[in-house]
Scaffold this motif. Structure first.
Motif, PDB file in Angstrom:
ATOM      1  N   VAL A 466       0.843  -1.199   0.000  1.00 61.55           N
ATOM      2  CA  VAL A 466       0.000   0.000   0.000  1.00 61.55           C
ATOM      3  C   VAL A 466       0.881   1.253   0.000  1.00 61.55           C
ATOM      4  CG1 VAL A 466      -1.769   1.286   1.249  1.00 61.55           C
ATOM      5  CG2 VAL A 466      -1.841  -1.227   1.193  1.00 61.55           C
ATOM      6  N   PHE A 467       0.646   2.141  -0.958  1.00 62.98           N
ATOM      7  CA  PHE A 467       1.417   3.367  -1.130  1.00 62.98           C
ATOM      8  C   PHE A 467       0.506   4.584  -0.966  1.00 62.98           C
ATOM      9  CE2 PHE A 467       3.378  -0.006  -3.471  1.00 62.98           C
ATOM     10  CZ  PHE A 467       4.743   0.192  -3.371  1.00 62.98           C
ATOM     11  N   TYR A 468       1.096   5.664  -0.428  1.00 64.76           N
ATOM     12  CA  TYR A 468       0.352   6.918  -0.296  1.00 64.76           C
ATOM     13  C   TYR A 468       1.091   8.057  -0.979  1.00 64.76           C
ATOM     14  CZ  TYR A 468      -2.692   4.548   3.000  1.00 64.76           C
ATOM     15  OH  TYR A 468      -3.587   3.676   3.565  1.00 64.76           O
ATOM     16  N   LYS A 469       0.314   8.993  -1.440  1.00 65.26           N
ATOM     17  CA  LYS A 469       0.831  10.189  -2.095  1.00 65.26           C
ATOM     18  C   LYS A 469       1.749  10.966  -1.159  1.00 65.26           C
ATOM     19  CE  LYS A 469      -1.179  14.616  -3.667  1.00 65.26           C
ATOM     20  NZ  LYS A 469      -2.449  15.285  -4.036  1.00 65.26           N
ATOM     21  N   ASN A 470       2.841  11.477  -1.711  1.00 64.10           N
ATOM     22  CA  ASN A 470       3.724  12.378  -0.966  1.00 64.10           C
ATOM     23  C   ASN A 470       3.089  13.766  -0.978  1.00 64.10           C
ATOM     24  OD1 ASN A 470       5.699  14.135  -0.055  1.00 64.10           O
ATOM     25  ND2 ASN A 470       7.297  13.434  -1.456  1.00 64.10           N
ATOM     26  N   PRO A 471       2.577  14.239   0.161  1.00 61.51           N
ATOM     27  CA  PRO A 471       1.890  15.539   0.181  1.00 61.51           C
ATOM     28  C   PRO A 471       2.820  16.723  -0.071  1.00 61.51           C
ATOM     29  CG  PRO A 471       1.870  14.518   2.364  1.00 61.51           C
ATOM     30  CD  PRO A 471       2.592  13.582   1.463  1.00 61.51           C
ATOM     31  N   GLY A 472       4.138  16.475  -0.048  1.00 62.02           N
ATOM     32  CA  GLY A 472       5.095  17.554  -0.273  1.00 62.02           C
ATOM     33  C   GLY A 472       5.767  17.477  -1.629  1.00 62.02           C
ATOM     34  N   TYR A 473       5.101  16.828  -2.596  1.00 61.15           N
ATOM     35  CA  TYR A 473       5.719  16.623  -3.909  1.00 61.15           C
ATOM     36  C   TYR A 473       5.132  17.559  -4.962  1.00 61.15           C
ATOM     37  CZ  TYR A 473       7.790  14.136  -7.883  1.00 61.15           C
ATOM     38  OH  TYR A 473       8.515  13.813  -9.005  1.00 61.15           O
ATOM     39  N   MET A 474       5.882  18.579  -5.327  1.00 60.98           N
ATOM     40  CA  MET A 474       5.526  19.510  -6.409  1.00 60.98           C
ATOM     41  C   MET A 474       4.064  19.958  -6.340  1.00 60.98           C
ATOM     42  SD  MET A 474       7.604  18.113  -9.730  1.00 60.98           S
ATOM     43  CE  MET A 474       9.123  17.180  -9.624  1.00 60.98           C
ATOM     44  N   LYS A 475       3.653  20.315  -5.156  1.00 60.26           N
ATOM     45  CA  LYS A 475       2.260  20.686  -4.938  1.00 60.26           C
ATOM     46  C   LYS A 475       1.844  21.860  -5.821  1.00 60.26           C
ATOM     47  CE  LYS A 475      -0.979  21.009  -1.098  1.00 60.26           C
ATOM     48  NZ  LYS A 475      -1.129  20.978   0.372  1.00 60.26           N
ATOM     49  N   GLY A 476       0.685  21.740  -6.446  1.00 64.16           N
ATOM     50  CA  GLY A 476       0.152  22.796  -7.281  1.00 64.16           C
ATOM     51  C   GLY A 476       0.684  22.811  -8.707  1.00 64.16           C
ATOM     52  N   THR A 477       1.569  21.859  -9.041  1.00 57.76           N
ATOM     53  CA  THR A 477       2.091  21.766 -10.406  1.00 57.76           C
ATOM     54  C   THR A 477       1.428  20.581 -11.113  1.00 57.76           C
ATOM     55  OG1 THR A 477       3.911  20.206 -10.008  1.00 57.76           O
ATOM     56  CG2 THR A 477       4.306  22.530  -9.479  1.00 57.76           C
ATOM     57  N   LYS A 478       1.705  20.433 -12.406  1.00 62.02           N
ATOM     58  CA  LYS A 478       1.143  19.312 -13.164  1.00 62.02           C
ATOM     59  C   LYS A 478       1.764  17.983 -12.750  1.00 62.02           C
ATOM     60  CE  LYS A 478       4.273  19.765 -17.171  1.00 62.02           C
ATOM     61  NZ  LYS A 478       4.326  19.928 -18.646  1.00 62.02           N
ATOM     62  N   TYR A 479       2.846  18.027 -11.973  1.00 65.88           N
ATOM     63  CA  TYR A 479       3.516  16.802 -11.535  1.00 65.88           C
ATOM     64  C   TYR A 479       3.018  16.308 -10.185  1.00 65.88           C
ATOM     65  CZ  TYR A 479       6.674  18.640 -15.091  1.00 65.88           C
ATOM     66  OH  TYR A 479       7.200  19.153 -16.249  1.00 65.88           O
ATOM     67  N   GLU A 480       2.172  17.075  -9.517  1.00 64.34           N
ATOM     68  CA  GLU A 480       1.613  16.618  -8.245  1.00 64.34           C
ATOM     69  C   GLU A 480       0.806  15.346  -8.486  1.00 64.34           C
ATOM     70  OE1 GLU A 480      -1.528  18.033  -4.729  1.00 64.34           O
ATOM     71  OE2 GLU A 480      -0.946  19.426  -6.310  1.00 64.34           O
ATOM     72  N   PRO A 481       1.001  14.308  -7.664  1.00 65.33           N
ATOM     73  CA  PRO A 481       0.259  13.060  -7.860  1.00 65.33           C
ATOM     74  C   PRO A 481      -1.245  13.298  -7.830  1.00 65.33           C
ATOM     75  CG  PRO A 481       2.038  12.751  -6.285  1.00 65.33           C
ATOM     76  CD  PRO A 481       1.959  14.215  -6.547  1.00 65.33           C
ATOM     77  N   LYS A 482      -1.947  12.642  -8.740  1.00 64.71           N
ATOM     78  CA  LYS A 482      -3.391  12.854  -8.874  1.00 64.71           C
ATOM     79  C   LYS A 482      -4.185  12.061  -7.838  1.00 64.71           C
ATOM     80  CE  LYS A 482      -2.748  15.115 -12.829  1.00 64.71           C
ATOM     81  NZ  LYS A 482      -1.285  14.962 -12.948  1.00 64.71           N
ATOM     82  N   VAL A 483      -3.722  10.836  -7.549  1.00 62.86           N
ATOM     83  CA  VAL A 483      -4.504   9.905  -6.721  1.00 62.86           C
ATOM     84  C   VAL A 483      -3.831   9.724  -5.367  1.00 62.86           C
ATOM     85  CG1 VAL A 483      -5.379   7.538  -6.575  1.00 62.86           C
ATOM     86  CG2 VAL A 483      -5.364   8.734  -8.777  1.00 62.86           C
ATOM     87  N   ASP A 484      -4.611   9.699  -4.310  1.00 58.77           N
ATOM     88  CA  ASP A 484      -4.063   9.650  -2.954  1.00 58.77           C
ATOM     89  C   ASP A 484      -3.394   8.320  -2.604  1.00 58.77           C
ATOM     90  OD1 ASP A 484      -4.983  12.187  -2.648  1.00 58.77           O
ATOM     91  OD2 ASP A 484      -6.405  11.762  -1.034  1.00 58.77           O
ATOM     92  N   SER A 485      -3.880   7.230  -3.184  1.00 56.36           N
ATOM     93  CA  SER A 485      -3.370   5.915  -2.791  1.00 56.36           C
ATOM     94  C   SER A 485      -3.239   4.986  -3.989  1.00 56.36           C
ATOM     95  CB  SER A 485      -4.298   5.289  -1.748  1.00 56.36           C
ATOM     96  OG  SER A 485      -3.866   3.994  -1.395  1.00 56.36           O
ATOM     97  N   ILE A 486      -2.186   4.171  -3.954  1.00 56.86           N
ATOM     98  CA  ILE A 486      -1.965   3.127  -4.967  1.00 56.86           C
ATOM     99  C   ILE A 486      -1.662   1.828  -4.243  1.00 56.86           C
ATOM    100  CG2 ILE A 486      -0.295   2.302  -6.693  1.00 56.86           C
ATOM    101  CD1 ILE A 486      -0.208   5.066  -7.846  1.00 56.86           C
ATOM    102  N   LYS A 487      -2.233   0.761  -4.746  1.00 60.49           N
ATOM    103  CA  LYS A 487      -1.962  -0.574  -4.196  1.00 60.49           C
ATOM    104  C   LYS A 487      -1.355  -1.461  -5.277  1.00 60.49           C
ATOM    105  CE  LYS A 487      -5.524  -0.824  -0.565  1.00 60.49           C
ATOM    106  NZ  LYS A 487      -6.686  -1.594  -0.057  1.00 60.49           N
ATOM    107  N   ILE A 488      -0.443  -2.323  -4.845  1.00 54.59           N
ATOM    108  CA  ILE A 488       0.064  -3.375  -5.720  1.00 54.59           C
ATOM    109  C   ILE A 488      -0.383  -4.706  -5.148  1.00 54.59           C
ATOM    110  CG2 ILE A 488       2.120  -4.584  -6.534  1.00 54.59           C
ATOM    111  CD1 ILE A 488       3.576  -1.991  -6.701  1.00 54.59           C
TER     112      ILE A 488
END
Length: 610
Positions: A466-488
């Motif tokens: 279970v993975f979670y979005k990095n809330p401090g990653y390029m916030k407000g840019t087009k590179y900010e992660p779209k989805v809060d959580s990803i599972k493998i």
């Protein structure tokens, strides 16, 4: 890419030889010994040669094809099939094989990566030691694409045709399928080399972004290491690529780009030995709090870049360093503190200065360079610039900087965890940054990850990660992660993975088999994406303790038993012929052909030498 029980049970190839104490045959006795009948000699020549093939259950089809081809050509084949990569690697390290079914994907888009780790003496994954091979690898690395084609041709001639260290099977397509009723089509990229960028993945229904995870799939639940320099295999490549930002990325067609990286821009100085990078200021390290992703408040800065790349090039920075040869051309990594220096140096092949090159597209020009990463403000023109110097002119170093092993870790966090003596490291008691025990649910769970990329792994078990979005990653840019959580989801079987995709249990299946393309195309809710890849499958021969290590004739007999046309036919021509791991990148014109007559001749030579 690669694409990673220690009871050694030697398998004797050919006819066994019994040696008894001090007995020997005198000259007179030899003269009196009757010559074997012609029929007996013929029988000996037709005796099948024993050979042990090592592979994983995921590659059982290919192993069966190889077994059948070898059986037709005078071999008695024993299959050693392991359930996963971990047990496969243990068997390989123990030497329990004659030929191992291996694969490699060049995820950096440059040919040096396709050979250095695999075939150079001391390479991260090399079991070979051949000075002629080493010389050709180093020679090609220092050449331009126009020059290195001929050198790599000589390399392939030596590696495959002359010495038969490997036997190529095929070059693959890269394919993935996803549920287009769930995922937004434009958000799912397929790149020739780089891993799937998770930050761009998105739901068709944007309202699901914070409510539901996007669910992916992997066959490998055992993760080598979440320290990016300690693993370079299929269990962690895509994970570490998405957990750690790099100085550079690759486009979908293998061009170098700063897009989505830690750099705004990069520039190469005259001489092709000095490389400059101007850093972004909008990425913080993520951490896990109460099993959820959180902003650590620590900015990713130059000190972390310098620390990360210096440990990447240093073989002794960590135990079991698996990627140091990729970065051995890095001589020095330093912070530039005087903007005037950038104005005094020209870009390679250009009249522009390094400063002008770094400033292209910046919202604010470079007014000052700061040492303290907490004082950086790109908006105010306060930047950090990194200068990387290579041991010799080596433009391919940039491709390695786009590799997951060049991911930027937190100097502060790694140094606080890795307090052990590397030379005396004890896996049973010492705790290393990135050990999977730290993210595995259970008594040892104590997640100490600090990741600079768009996502962070919270926890894993035998069922999922279970993975979670990095809330401090390029916030407000087009590179900010779209989805809060990803599972493998960990699904070892290919058939089960495809069923899970069709039933909606997973949303994307990375690595669809060519034999299943028609099934995917027939399902209207699924979309298949394919493109030629840099992945090559081959047989790697044992180089120790087995007859096949000593006999090039025996290896060549195996080499010319392999019929690549049969692989292409089985996979409905969705595979391509290969000569080596270089085949997708450099066209040398060489070819390996199945030839039963050559096989017979090489086996006869091998038996005569016994």
């Amino acid at each position: 890419m690669i694409k990673k029980s220690k009871v050694v049970i030697p398998v004797i190839l050919g006819v066994s030889m019994m040696l008894s104490g001090c007995n020997f045959t005198t000259k007179d006795q030899a003269a009196a010994t009757p010559t074997p009948a012609a029929g007996a000699t013929a029988a000996a020549n037709t005796t099948p040669v024993d050979i042990e093939l090592l592979g994983t259950s995921a590659n059982e089809t290919d192993l069966n094809i190889v077994r059948d081809q070898l059986t037709k050509n005078g071999f008695n084949v024993k299959l050693n099939i392991q359930p996963d990569y971990g047990t496969f690697k243990a068997q390989q390290d123990a030497g329990n094989f004659d030929a191992a079914l291996s694969s490699w994907t060049t995820v950096t888009g440059n040919p040096d990566y396709a050979v250095r780790s695999l075939f150079k003496t001391g390479g991260d994954y090399s079991i070979m030691s051949d000075p002629e091979i080493d010389k050709l690898i180093d020679q090609a690395a220092a050449q331009t694409p126009e020059q290195y084609a001929e050198t790599y041709k000589k390399f392939e001639q030596q590696l495959v045709l002359d010495k038969a260290y490997i036997a190529p099977l095929y070059n693959s397509l890269k394919a993935q399928a996803f549920n287009q009723d769930v995922l937004k089509k434009e958000s799912v990229r397929l790149s020739k080399s780089r891993s799937l960028p998770w930050e761009e993945l998105d739901f068709k229904d944007a309202a699901k972004r914070a409510k539901e995870p996007i669910i992916l799939q992997s066959t490998l639940p055992s993760l080598t290491s979440l320290d990016p320099i300690k693993g370079n295999d299929g269990s962690i490549n895509i994970i570490n690529t998405n957990m750690y930002v790099r100085l550079l990325n690759l486009t979908d067609d293998d061009k170098l780009t700063p897009e989505g990286s830690l750099s705004h821009n990069f520039a190469i100085a005259e001489g092709n030995s000095d490389y400059y990078f101007v850093l972004r200021d909008d990425i913080n390290f993520a951490q896990i709090k109460n099993k959820l992703g959180a902003d650590s408040g620590e900015r990713v800065g130059a000190e972390d870049v310098i620390f990360s790349l210096n440990r990447a090039k240093n073989k002794n920075s960590v135990p079991n360093h698996r990627t140091f040869t990729l970065h051995e051309h890095i001589k020095n990594v330093e912070l530039v503190t005087d903007p005037a220096v950038l104005d005094s140096i020209k870009i390679s092949g250009s009249s522009d200065t390094i400063k002008a090159g770094l400033e292209k597209g910046l919202g604010s020009k470079i007014s000052s360079l700061v040492s303290d990463k907490t004082k950086v403000s790109n908006k105010e023109g306060k930047y950090q610039v990194i200068k990387l110097t290579t041991t010799e002119p080596f433009p391919q170093v940039l491709n390695y900087l786009a590799h997951q092993s060049a991911g930027i870790v937190s100097k502060k966090q790694v140094e606080s965890i890795n307090t052990y003596d590397v030379a005396k490291y004890d896996v049973n008691k010492d705790i290393a940054y990135g050990d999977q025990a730290g993210v595995t649910e259970g008594a040892k769970y104590n997640n100490t990850l600090a990741t600079s990329g768009p996502y962070i792994l919270s926890y894993k078990n035998d069922y999922e990660a279970v993975f979670y979005k990095n809330p401090g990653y390029m916030k407000g840019t087009k590179y900010e992660p779209k989805v809060d959580s990803i599972k493998i989801r960990f699904i070892k079987d290919a058939e089960a993975s495809l069923s899970a995709l069709r039933s909606g249990e997973i949303h994307l299946y990375y690595g669809v088999s060519e034999t299943k393309y028609d099934v995917v195309k027939a399902d209207t809710k699924l979309l298949l994406q394919t493109m030629p890849s840099n992945a090559v499958s081959y047989l790697l021969f044992n180089t120790k303790n087995r007859d096949i290590a000593k006999s090039s004739d025996l290896r060549k007999a195996v080499l010319h038993s392999i019929n690549q046309d049969e692989f292409l036919a089985y996979y409905k021509n969705n595979k391509f012929k290969a000569i080596s791991t270089l085949s997708p990148l450099v066209k040398t014109g060489l070819e390996v052909k199945a030839d039963p007559a050559k096989v017979k001749d090489f086996l006869s030579k091998y038996k005569a030498s016994k």
